[in-house]
Design a protein around this motif. Structure first.
Motif: not given
Length: 130
Positions: A31-32, A34-35, A38-39, A104, A108, A111
């Protein structure tokens, strides 16, 4: 001449399994990662970051070749991997890349702060370039 004496580029010299490993790492990103991906695409689209880029014996989590910047996201297990992380960083710096690391938890919970640091690093590196 591009490449080595035989005309082979660094990518052509990689083991045959490297591309498959890169795809697997992208597919199974946490998840970190992927986040942040996107950013980066939304906030810094002109920097053309790539994910899980093969670089010698390593895969860089994120790399912008134009900014000569590698971003590494360190999970909880990286506290026990400090020696290997130092070797990885040394290799990437020897290849001409600046390496910036985040945990991470940084990604999370902060960001915007992570993106600010990346943007500041890029601005600093591009200062004085034509």
């Amino acid at each position: 001449m591009r490449g080595n004496a035989q005309g082979l580029t660094k990518r052509q010299l990689l083991p045959a399994t490297t591309v498959g490993r890169s795809r697997e790492l992208r597919k199974n990103a946490g998840e970190p990662e992927r986040r942040l991906w996107r950013a980066l695409r939304e906030t810094l689209p002109g920097m053309k970051f790539r994910r899980q880029v093969p670089m010698g014996p390593y895969h860089a989590d994120f790399c912008s070749h134009s900014a000569r910047l590698v971003i590494e996201i360190d999970g909880d297990d990286h506290m026990s991997k400090q020696e290997s992380d130092a070797a990885r960083t040394g290799f990437l710096e020897h290849e001409g890349y600046d390496v910036i690391r985040f945990t991470n938890t940084d990604v999370m919970t902060n960001l915007d702060g992570v993106l600010d640091r990346i943007g500041a690093r890029i601005a600093h590196e591009q200062k004085g370039r034509p």
